[in-house]
Structure formats: C-alpha cells, structure tokens
Design an enzyme around this catalytic site. Structure first.
Site, PDB file in Angstrom:
ATOM      1  N   HIS A 156       0.832  -1.217   0.000  1.00 17.09           N
ATOM      2  CA  HIS A 156       0.000   0.000   0.000  1.00 17.09           C
ATOM      3  C   HIS A 156       0.867   1.267   0.000  1.00 17.09           C
ATOM      4  CE1 HIS A 156      -3.294  -2.748   1.198  1.00 17.09           C
ATOM      5  NE2 HIS A 156      -2.375  -3.262   1.978  1.00 17.09           N
ATOM      6  N   SER A 277      14.644  21.139 -16.446  1.00 17.34           N
ATOM      7  CA  SER A 277      13.421  21.927 -16.575  1.00 17.34           C
ATOM      8  C   SER A 277      13.743  23.205 -17.326  1.00 17.34           C
ATOM      9  CB  SER A 277      12.880  22.260 -15.187  1.00 17.34           C
ATOM     10  OG  SER A 277      12.052  23.401 -15.244  1.00 17.34           O
ATOM     11  N   LYS A 283      16.148  21.573 -11.324  1.00 18.31           N
ATOM     12  CA  LYS A 283      15.436  20.308 -11.526  1.00 18.31           C
ATOM     13  C   LYS A 283      16.240  19.264 -12.298  1.00 18.31           C
ATOM     14  CE  LYS A 283      11.771  19.338 -10.641  1.00 18.31           C
ATOM     15  NZ  LYS A 283      10.543  19.699 -11.360  1.00 18.31           N
ATOM     16  N   GLU A 290       9.005   8.259 -16.493  1.00 22.74           N
ATOM     17  CA  GLU A 290       7.615   8.710 -16.644  1.00 22.74           C
ATOM     18  C   GLU A 290       7.027   8.239 -17.975  1.00 22.74           C
ATOM     19  OE1 GLU A 290       7.347  12.852 -14.230  1.00 22.74           O
ATOM     20  OE2 GLU A 290       8.765  12.805 -15.881  1.00 22.74           O
TER      21      GLU A 290
END
Ligand code: ARG
Length: 462
Positions: A156, A277, A283, A290
């Site tokens: 979980h 970024s 970043k 992804e």
C-alpha cells in the site's frame, strides 16, 4: 493510374479511395519480408514447374534489384502502388517482363500479407526478447553490486518490512523473465506459414506450401487456408506480450520516479538519463521513467484497438485486417526504445543506500519479527500480533521507545529488543525466495542460470 486489379474496372480509382485505403505509408517496412516471401514463392514455382528455370532466375534477379533499390532509396514509387506488396510486384514485372508477370501465380495478397507480417513479428519479437535479456542482465549486475544494502519493502506504499535492494531489483527481473517467455511462446505459435493459402481456398495449381514454409524458416505450413489468411491472433498475441512487457516497464518506471523523488531520496539518475526543466534550474527529472509509465497506456490502446478490429469479422480476408499493422509496428518500436532506455537508466542510476537503510530502520519495521519471536517461543500468532500491536500503540502514544517497551515486557525482554537494531530484521527473512541475504544469494544464482538459458534462446542483435 494503373493498379494490379484494374482488369475488370473502367477508369481510374478515385483519389479519395487511394488516400483512404492505401497502406504503403506504413507497410513499406515489410519490404524485406515481402521480398523473402516472393523469393520463396518463385523458387517453389520453379521447382514444381510453373516457372521455367530461366524464368525463375529472371524473377529472382529482378527481386534482387528491387531489394537493392528499396535499400538504397532509389526505388521509384508509382501512384498506383497501394501497398508495398503491389509496389514490389509492379517493379519486378517492369524488370522481368513476362517472367515477372508470373510472380503472383497461385498467390494472393491475402496469403502474401499474412506471410510477411508473420516473418516481421517473428524477427522483431526475437530482437525485443534479446533486449529484455540485456535489461535483465543490468538488473542482475546491480543486484549483485547492491550486496546487503536494504530498503523498506512496501505494501500500500506504506513501509512494511525491510528487504534487500537486490531482492527488490530482481522482483522486476523475474517479471521480465516471464515477458521473455511470453515473447517466445507467441513466436512459437506464429511460426506457421500461410503462403499457398491464396485468397481463401488454395489453388488449382500444383503449389507446394511445405516447400515455401521450409524455405522461409517456418516450423510448419498452414492446415486450413481460410484460417491462414483470416486470423491475426498472432498479431494480437504479440501485442499482448509487448503490452505486458510495457506494463512491467511502467512499474519499474514508477519505482524510479519514487526512488529519485526528494521525498524518498533513494536514488539519483545519471545526467545522461535525466532531463532538466526549462524554467527551474535545480530540476533533474526522470522523464524516461515517466514515459515508461505512460507508454504502457498507449500499448494497451494498440492491443484493445486490434482486438476490436478482429472481433466479429466474418471469414476470411477483409480489408479491416490491414489495420493490424500500425498498432503492431508502434508497439514494437515503443517497447524497443523503452527497454533500451531503461537498461541505460538502470545501469547508471546511483543508489543512496544510507537513505534506504534509514527509511527501513524505523523500529516499527521489525514489528513482525517481534511477533515471530513470540511464535518461535510457542505463542499463537494472533496473540503475538496483538501483544506487539499493543506495544507499538503505546510507543506511538508517547510511553517510550518501542525498544524500551519491548525490553521492559516480560514476554519479550532484552533478546527481543535486539531484533529492533538497525539492519537486523532483513537478515531474518530466511524463507526460500525471501528477502534476506541468505535467500537472495540463492535467488541470484537461480536468476543467473535462467538468464543464461534465455540468452541462449535469443542471441543479442538477432
Ligand atoms: N495492404 C493490404 C493489407 O495489408 C493488402 C491486402 C489487400 N487484399 C485485398 N484482397 N484487397 O491487408
């Protein structure tokens, strides 16, 4: 404009018809497979006497030249070339004249297309399997290199029990092993030549489908000409195997997104496998991971799209079947890129094993060990669970550290409290296939054996 089927038609096909129905824009990548199929067909026609030796040689020569033109980019497509099969036959006929006009003897595009797509799928699935094995090899190396490093195992997405990092990495490795199996299975089932089935019913000519099947390296020829030209279960099955693989990559991707987040801090991407970024200078983003997550959705779309196309189609060939190619081509391309990108990412990612250990060393992570300690001393597990749960609650309520409460509890005591020491719980996962060092050492050996056997089945670069 001249098409292969203009004989019974008056005038040219409408521009809209060609624009909507032509597949040359994407099936051009079947050119090598169509040429292979045509060569086998011509040799067979020669051997059964439907082409003279000289004619067969002339057509084979024209196929060689056509192949060279396609490879070099010199091939001149004509407006009537609705698909690559038509284009190749047209060119061969231009080059070999009367003999070329015999190429399509006893053959239909229906068996021709099915043959080419099976050859394509067989080759691509094998190449992807080899790439998956390379990714598994990376996971194995990283697992070996991880030694006894450990991190929380989650359920979980809540910390559950510490596990070796190697164990966690190989969990992905075993899932990929089943993908390799699925690719191999799908490949074995599609290893049947449809060539000779003709449009739907075979032919009155003395064709020898066994000969062409053998020539093309298929394990067998079709048993039923209708089935041979009409079913695309092999494409759907390929898509499922690829989609399942993509889903596995998506889970690995999600892991990387989580591990490299500042919140977890378990890993850092190599610069070559991270993106920046456009606005935020600090970043470093996990875009490969992804996209591995996202592309699984695209693959699921390809699979469900093809199944919807096939559903309810009457026997045998219907033009609907032309829609089998783009989803398969797209799946093959995307999975291939994804597997390779993930292999690079995983081989270069830096693990922060201190952060992993710190997250896994919360004393509550050893709660199960405390309960199992009581079980080892004869207590029923349900009672042990209640006792430890009570101590955890008292500790959370501020009555003291869990270690102090355990030490002070007559049923547990100092020996049990030692189970809470950093690094101890993971060593106690001794079940075969479990997460502790002893079990994982055995698992690594078994994984390596499996990988070596799979690598023998699918040579890299094949
Ligand atoms: N490009 C077509 C396909 O991929 C070729 C088959 C056309 N056959 C026909 N009978 N109209 O399916």
């Amino acid at each position: 404009m001249s098409t292969l089927w203009h004989g019974r038609f008056d005038g040219d096909p409408a521009g809209e018809l060609m624009a909507y129905t032509a597949s040359i824009g994407f099936d051009v990548r079947l050119a090598p497979d169509d040429i292979a199929g045509s060569r086998a067909h011509v040799r067979m026609l020669g051997r059964v006497g439907l082409l003279s030796e000289a004619e067969a040689a002339e057509v084979l020569g024209a196929l060689d030249q056509t192949e060279a033109e396609l490879a070099s980019g010199d091939f001149a497509f004509a407006p009537g070339d609705e698909d690559i099969h038509t284009a190749i036959e047209r060119r061969v006929t231009e080059l070999a004249g009367v003999a070329g006009a015999r190429l399509h003897t006893g053959r239909s595009r229906n068996d021709q297309v099915a043959t080419a797509l099976r050859l394509f799928a067989k080759r691509e699935l094998a190449a992807i399997a080899a790439d998956v094995i390379a990714l598994q090899q990376v996971l194995l190396e990283r697992a070996i290199g991880a030694g006894n490093a450990y991190l929380p195992g989650y359920t979980h997405l809540q910390r559950a029990q510490p596990v070796l990092l190697a164990h966690h990495l190989l969990a992905h490795g075993w899932a990929l092993a089943r993908d390799v199996d699925r690719l191999a299975d799908a490949r074995a089932r599609m290893d049947v030549s449809p060539l000779g089935a003709g449009a739907v019913a075979g032919s009155s000519l003395p064709l020898d489908p066994d000969m062409t099947a053998a020539e093309l390296g298929f394990a067998a020829r079709f048993e039923n000409s209708i089935d041979a030209v009409s079913d695309r279960d092999f494409a759907a099955e390929s898509l499922f195997a690829l989609t399942m693989l993509a889903v596995h990559l998506s889970r690995l991707g999600e892991e990387i997104v989580f591990w490299t987040s500042e919140e977890a801090g378990f890993a850092a991407l190599d610069d070559a496998y991270a993106t920046g970024s456009s606005m935020l200078p600090q970043k470093k983003n996990p875009d490969i991971a992804e996209l591995a997550r996202a592309k699984a959705g695209r693959l699921i779309g390809n699979l469900t799209g093809l199944l919807a196309t096939l559903k309810g189609l009457p026997l045998a060939y219907n033009r609907d079947l032309q829609e089998d190619k783009e989803p398969l081509f797209d799946a093959v391309d995307q999975v291939r890129l994804g597997v390779r990108a993930m292999a690079g990412l995983m081989s270069t990612i830096a693990f922060n094993t201190e952060a992993m250990a710190a997250a896994a060393d919360a004393p509550t992570a050893a709660a199960t060990d405390l309960a199992e300690h009581l079980v080892a001393n004869g207590m029923p597990f349900r009672d042990a669970h209640a006792i430890v749960g009570g101590l955890v609650r008292r500790s959370l309520d501020g009555e003291g550290s869990l270690a102090d409460l355990v030490r002070g509890d007559p049923r547990l005591g100092a020996a049990a409290a030692e189970l809470l020491a950093p690094g101890v719980p993971v060593t106690r996962r001794t079940t075969p296939g479990g997460a502790g060092p002893h079990s994982v050492r055995a698992q690594i050996a078994r994984f390596r054996t499996r990988l070596t056997a799979d690598a023998d089945r699918f040579e890299p670069g094949s």
